[in-house]
Design an enzyme around this catalytic site. Sequence first.
Site: not given
Length: 284
Positions: A12, A50-51, A72, A134
């Site tokens: 986003y 894919d870090i 990310a 989160y």
Amino acid sequence: MSRVVVTGAAGYLGPHVVTALLERGHDVVAAVRPDKGAGLDPRAEVVHADILAPDFDPSVWGPVPDAVVHLAWKDGFRHNSAAHMSQLSAHFDLLTGLAERGVARIVALGTMHEVGYWEGAIEADTPTAPLSQYGIAKEALRRSMALAIPDTTSLAWARAYYIYGDDRRSESIFRKLLDAADEGRTEFPFTTGKNRYDFIRVEELGRQIAALADAVDVTGTLSCCSGTPVSLADQIERYISENDLGITLKYGAFPDRPYDSPGVWGDASVIREVMARDESAAAQ
């Protein structure tokens, strides 16, 4: 000119940070997942990987970058997703590994949800008691990074607040309003709207984060925000009007949640100083 890697560049916030960094004259590597990246600023170099995978090798980004902006994060709009805690160690390993490789500047995206319930301005030393997976995961990463990153790497932890703009790509109340208008609805169930929050457009947040990539002397935790509390009702009414949605809010349809602060916003003193430097430099 510096080489800057932006992780989560297709999320986003990511595209706005990428463009803001490019406008500042940087070479930008946009790090995205293998199936993402459409619509990014064409001036950026896009690298798919894919870090957070255990075998990820940062050398796919090319030379060691001067700075990394770490955006990310999976399920950022789903605050109790299991992904937050399950991927925490991978974020830690990635960022500490980048510091060991010689990255001189890291800007990591944090969140006001690290703090939990609070009334008033959130400052760098405001006590934290996160209330969601989160917030818990972000706060754990913030604290561990402060202990693990060597002095050779300058680290800024940028807490974000209530973001709007580019709303088709979000899962916020602003997206829900757009969806309601698309469905032809003329009423939208709402709370009392009295709570006051710190709203910032995603483009401005992108510019603030990009400025921090250059402000290597600014370290530790700071807020990226407007610093001005606005009632939810005023913000939503303005949004409806500006976007000509033709929706009337049905106040009181939902009760105000007891765990929502009546007023919370960021202390914008540090980021305002950073942005003022830009204005001063541009005027010279």
